[in-house]
Write an enzyme that holds these catalytic residues in place. Structure first.
Site, mmCIF file in Angstrom:
data_model
loop_
_atom_site.group_PDB
_atom_site.id
_atom_site.type_symbol
_atom_site.label_atom_id
_atom_site.label_comp_id
_atom_site.label_asym_id
_atom_site.label_seq_id
_atom_site.Cartn_x
_atom_site.Cartn_y
_atom_site.Cartn_z
ATOM 1 N N TYR A 27 11.360 -21.757 20.245
ATOM 2 C CA TYR A 27 10.082 -21.043 20.120
ATOM 3 C C TYR A 27 10.229 -19.599 20.578
ATOM 4 O O TYR A 27 9.855 -18.658 19.872
ATOM 5 C CB TYR A 27 8.998 -21.746 20.941
ATOM 6 C CG TYR A 27 7.641 -21.099 20.801
ATOM 7 C CD1 TYR A 27 6.859 -21.319 19.668
ATOM 8 C CD2 TYR A 27 7.137 -20.255 21.786
ATOM 9 C CE1 TYR A 27 5.622 -20.717 19.526
ATOM 10 C CE2 TYR A 27 5.908 -19.651 21.657
ATOM 11 C CZ TYR A 27 5.148 -19.886 20.523
ATOM 12 O OH TYR A 27 3.924 -19.272 20.383
ATOM 13 N N SER A 54 3.949 -13.753 20.707
ATOM 14 C CA SER A 54 3.586 -14.642 21.810
ATOM 15 C C SER A 54 3.987 -13.966 23.096
ATOM 16 O O SER A 54 4.846 -13.077 23.110
ATOM 17 C CB SER A 54 4.318 -15.979 21.679
ATOM 18 O OG SER A 54 4.233 -16.733 22.875
#
Length: 283
Positions: free
Chosen positions: A159, A146
């Site tokens: 995350y 990401s």
């Protein structure tokens, strides 16, 4: 390094029932690639498989329902997929979820759950399929990290922590496999309209309306269409790329964190203010 031939061989995709995984499956199936599709959502996975087998394709599609947090189940599914597909030469790990909340709002259980899904699920399926990938003349592993594996924003601790770990895992594994037939890369997407943030989890301590507002603010910043992102990722797999940015924002953040490794948040804070606000009441 030789270009990887996907057509006529098998690609394994985790998280294939929705989002990037489903988009990748659609494009690969249309190109004659055999597919082993993994996901925990059995109905959604079956729907994607039905769509693919109903379209014009020369590839075989198998589905494998799995909770990637279960190491024994992962090993069994890997054996099942390998038996069904003797020519696996690519693994793309798309399975994952998001989690909104500050450290004070999140419980340890909530954070452990996300790390188990995003990190340990990725490690487990990669380890289980590595022997099959090693048996091929050429193979590539592509992990979806990401943009938050490059920059760590407030309100996304579990995350970002999990995705930084996926990045580290990818790089270390690439070094371990150096000189072998298997190459390893990671993708750093930003702003892809997959709905992950809208369907992700948030700390139970957060007012649902506040969480929805933050998720919507984040989603409003996404501009890249999933099909375009999937095409970019497939090209990267074929080229056996090591580091792939997807989306203009990813390239900008990559440059920003290189130029300002200790101060990039000063630049990012303003644009992410609403997306990271999980305390201000709605209305």
């Amino acid at each position: 390094m030789s270009r990887l031939t996907l057509a006529g061989n098998t690609t394994v995709i985790t998280g294939a029932a929705s989002g990037m995984g489903a988009e990748l499956a659609r494009l690969l199936a249309a190109s004659g690639v055999h597919l082993a599709l993994l996901d925990h959502n059995a109905p959604a996975l079956a729907a994607v498989a039905a769509e693919l087998t109903g379209a014009a394709s020369n590839g075989t599609v198998t589905t494998h329902v799995i909770d990637l947090r279960d190491d024994d189940a992962v090993a069994a599914i890997a054996a099942e997929a390998t038996a069904a597909h003797p020519r696996i030469n690519a693994l793309i790990t798309c399975a994952g979820s998001s989690m909104l909340g500050s450290l004070e709002q999140l419980t340890m259980e909530e954070m452990r759950w996300l790390v188990d899904v995003n990190l340990w699920g990725t490690v487990s399926i990669t380890k289980a399929l590595l022997p099959a990938l090693r048996s091929r003349p050429a193979a590539h592993i592509m992990h979806l990290a990401s943009v938050y594996a490059l920059a760590a924003p407030a309100g996304r601790i579990p995350y970002s922590m999990s995705k930084f770990a996926v990045r580290g895992f990818s790089e270390a594994l690439r070094h371990e496999l150096e000189g072998s037939t298997v190459t390893v890369g990671a993708v750093y997407p930003a702003g892809v309209r997959t709905g992950i943030i809208l369907h992700g989890r948030y700390a139970a301590a957060i007012d649902p309306a506040v969480a929805a507002r933050a998720a919507s603010a984040q989603a409003a910043m996404y501009h890249t269409e999933p099909t375009d992102a999937a095409a970019r990722i497939i090209r990267a797999v074929e080229r056996r790329s090591i580091r792939t940015m997807v989306g203009r924002e990813a390239r900008l953040i990559d440059v920003l964190t290189r130029l300002m490794p200790a101060r990039y948040w000063r630049v990012m804070r303003g644009s992410l203010r609403e997306a990271t606000d999980t305390t201000t009441p709605v209305g």
